[in-house]
Design an enzyme around this catalytic site. Structure first.
Site, PDB file in Angstrom:
ATOM      1  N   GLU A 154       0.811  -1.213   0.000  1.00  0.00           N
ATOM      2  CA  GLU A 154       0.000   0.000   0.000  1.00  0.00           C
ATOM      3  C   GLU A 154       0.848   1.269   0.000  1.00  0.00           C
ATOM      4  O   GLU A 154       0.508   2.260  -0.652  1.00  0.00           O
ATOM      5  CB  GLU A 154      -0.953  -0.007   1.207  1.00  0.00           C
ATOM      6  CG  GLU A 154      -2.141  -0.935   1.083  1.00  0.00           C
ATOM      7  CD  GLU A 154      -1.797  -2.403   1.335  1.00  0.00           C
ATOM      8  OE1 GLU A 154      -0.645  -2.676   1.748  1.00  0.00           O
ATOM      9  OE2 GLU A 154      -2.668  -3.260   1.144  1.00  0.00           O
ATOM     10  N   PHE A 173      -9.123  -3.138   1.646  1.00  0.00           N
ATOM     11  CA  PHE A 173      -9.950  -3.079   2.858  1.00  0.00           C
ATOM     12  C   PHE A 173      -9.422  -1.960   3.752  1.00  0.00           C
ATOM     13  O   PHE A 173      -8.213  -1.686   3.775  1.00  0.00           O
ATOM     14  CB  PHE A 173      -9.906  -4.402   3.634  1.00  0.00           C
ATOM     15  CG  PHE A 173     -10.754  -5.489   3.033  1.00  0.00           C
ATOM     16  CD1 PHE A 173     -12.102  -5.608   3.372  1.00  0.00           C
ATOM     17  CD2 PHE A 173     -10.198  -6.385   2.131  1.00  0.00           C
ATOM     18  CE1 PHE A 173     -12.874  -6.612   2.819  1.00  0.00           C
ATOM     19  CE2 PHE A 173     -10.983  -7.396   1.572  1.00  0.00           C
ATOM     20  CZ  PHE A 173     -12.326  -7.506   1.913  1.00  0.00           C
ATOM     21  N   ASP A 174     -10.340  -1.353   4.509  1.00  0.00           N
ATOM     22  CA  ASP A 174     -10.017  -0.231   5.391  1.00  0.00           C
ATOM     23  C   ASP A 174      -8.799  -0.465   6.278  1.00  0.00           C
ATOM     24  O   ASP A 174      -7.915   0.366   6.392  1.00  0.00           O
ATOM     25  CB  ASP A 174     -11.230   0.096   6.269  1.00  0.00           C
ATOM     26  CG  ASP A 174     -12.048  -1.158   6.597  1.00  0.00           C
ATOM     27  OD1 ASP A 174     -11.441  -2.208   6.878  1.00  0.00           O
ATOM     28  OD2 ASP A 174     -13.277  -1.086   6.533  1.00  0.00           O
ATOM     29  N   GLY A 175      -8.737  -1.630   6.922  1.00  0.00           N
ATOM     30  CA  GLY A 175      -7.673  -1.887   7.881  1.00  0.00           C
ATOM     31  C   GLY A 175      -6.308  -2.116   7.259  1.00  0.00           C
ATOM     32  O   GLY A 175      -5.315  -2.229   7.978  1.00  0.00           O
ATOM     33  N   TYR A 189      -3.165   1.313   6.713  1.00  0.00           N
ATOM     34  CA  TYR A 189      -2.155   1.846   7.632  1.00  0.00           C
ATOM     35  C   TYR A 189      -0.722   1.795   7.095  1.00  0.00           C
ATOM     36  O   TYR A 189       0.071   2.698   7.391  1.00  0.00           O
ATOM     37  CB  TYR A 189      -2.281   1.162   8.990  1.00  0.00           C
ATOM     38  CG  TYR A 189      -3.681   1.305   9.555  1.00  0.00           C
ATOM     39  CD1 TYR A 189      -4.213   2.563   9.827  1.00  0.00           C
ATOM     40  CD2 TYR A 189      -4.495   0.199   9.763  1.00  0.00           C
ATOM     41  CE1 TYR A 189      -5.510   2.712  10.301  1.00  0.00           C
ATOM     42  CE2 TYR A 189      -5.795   0.336  10.245  1.00  0.00           C
ATOM     43  CZ  TYR A 189      -6.294   1.596  10.515  1.00  0.00           C
ATOM     44  OH  TYR A 189      -7.577   1.748  10.977  1.00  0.00           O
ATOM     45  N   HIS A 225     -10.624  -6.015   8.267  1.00  0.00           N
ATOM     46  CA  HIS A 225     -11.559  -5.977   7.143  1.00  0.00           C
ATOM     47  C   HIS A 225     -12.812  -5.167   7.474  1.00  0.00           C
ATOM     48  O   HIS A 225     -13.724  -5.101   6.656  1.00  0.00           O
ATOM     49  CB  HIS A 225     -11.964  -7.397   6.743  1.00  0.00           C
ATOM     50  CG  HIS A 225     -10.843  -8.248   6.262  1.00  0.00           C
ATOM     51  ND1 HIS A 225      -9.896  -8.772   7.113  1.00  0.00           N
ATOM     52  CD2 HIS A 225     -10.497  -8.665   5.027  1.00  0.00           C
ATOM     53  CE1 HIS A 225      -9.027  -9.480   6.416  1.00  0.00           C
ATOM     54  NE2 HIS A 225      -9.368  -9.429   5.148  1.00  0.00           N
TER      55      HIS A 225
END
Length: 325
Positions: free
Chosen positions: A61, A84-86, A89, A130
């Site tokens: 990412e 996914f959101d998590g 980071y 997730h």
């Protein structure tokens, strides 16, 4: 032209329209090409626009965002998908240290027209990384715009408006609403991106929500109406900057406010909204602003996620507390 479609289809159609309009719009992310994205939001785009504009990336990412930043220097408008959101980071440093600051750092000479699409929130039977709700972490970062769509129509035009913005936009997509259908006016693209809206009028209390909780609040208002209670529901749409004009106008009429979101309570968006309402509407409020949120804990195992997520009963309990104050 109005057409019934799911939010996934509405986002896909909006992305397609933006890519048709501007050859500098590119799509990047893990599995967005051949697979069409894990939620199929980008399905068919690589086939129609080619591997040069719809690019599968490594599972990295930070590298995805770093590459997107470099491409803006060449005039591109990258649309980045975080699967996914998590998993956002690892890219957090790139987003808050580079994406958010470059326009200011360069004295306005270097725009950052990047859209970071993040499927967020729970309700699909997934766990932890997730089902996170990290929107407040981006909303407190100066230099970023943060928005969230709540239905297919808004998803369609908001993604196009976000792509046209010269500022970086974190685009929060409620994954639990991906497969719900609604009417979409595909000719409507000229609505203001950074404006909240009243989605149900009412006189007795104001429910304030965004993304997945807008539908839950509408369901709560419908249930309350059966008992003679008239609730107004406001969809914030924009989380940074906040558009609180309709919220303040509503609370001055109803005297009661309940803020609803899935994210954890402490230092969440609800805290900021409650503070602003109190500052602006102190003499109109008949009770303290109530908050209905997730709990201050990591996202739980899927079998108990409904206990974590705000639901109809918790929202109506908060309304009752406010009205009984």
């Amino acid at each position: 032209m109005t057409e019934k479609m799911t939010m996934v289809k509405a986002l896909n159609t909006g992305l397609r329209a933006a890519m048709d309009k501007d050859p500098k719009v590119i799509v990047m992310g893990e599995d967005v090409g051949r697979l069409g994205g894990v939620f199929r939001v980008t399905e068919g785009l690589q086939k129609d626009f080619g591997e040069g504009r719809v690019m599968d990336t490594p599972l990295a990412e930070s590298a995805i965002l770093g590459t997107a930043i470099g491409m803006t220097f060449r005039g591109f408008r990258p649309v980045v998908e975080i699967q996914f959101d998590g998993f956002v980071y690892p890219a957090y440093d790139q987003i808050v240290s580079q994406v958010a600051r470059m326009h200011f750092r360069s004295g306005g000479r270097v725009p950052m027209p990047i859209v970071i699409r993040i499927p967020f929130g729970g309700g699909i039977g997934a766990v932890e990384h997730h089902s996170d709700s990290p929107e407040a972490q981006f909303a407190l970062t100066s230099g970023l715009k943060v928005v969230s769509c709540a239905d297919p129509h808004d998803a369609h035009w908001m993604i196009q408006q976000a792509i046209e913005s010269d500022d970086p936009v974190v685009f929060m997509e409620p994954k639990r609403r991906y497969w719900e259908s609604g009417q979409v006016d595909t000719a409507s693209t000229e609505l203001p991106l950074l404006a909240s809206r009243v989605v149900r009028s009412g006189a007795d209390a104001t429910l304030i929500a965004y993304g997945p909780m807008v539908k839950t609040c509408l369901e709560s208002a419908a249930a309350a109406a059966e008992e003679g209670l008239d609730l107004e529901v406001i969809d914030l749409r924009t989380l940074s900057p906040l558009d609180l004009g309709p919220v303040l106008e509503s609370v001055r009429r109803t005297g009661h406010a309940v803020v609803v979101h899935e994210a954890q309570r402490t230092l969440g968006l609800g805290a900021e909204i409650a503070s602003r309402i109190t500052e602006e509407c102190f003499y109109s409020l008949e009770a303290p602003v109530q908050r209905v949120t997730g709990y201050d804990m990591p996202y739980p195992p899927s079998r108990v996620e409904e206990e974590f997520l705000p639901g109809l009963d918790r929202i109506l309990d908060a309304v009752d507390r406010a009205r009984a104050y």
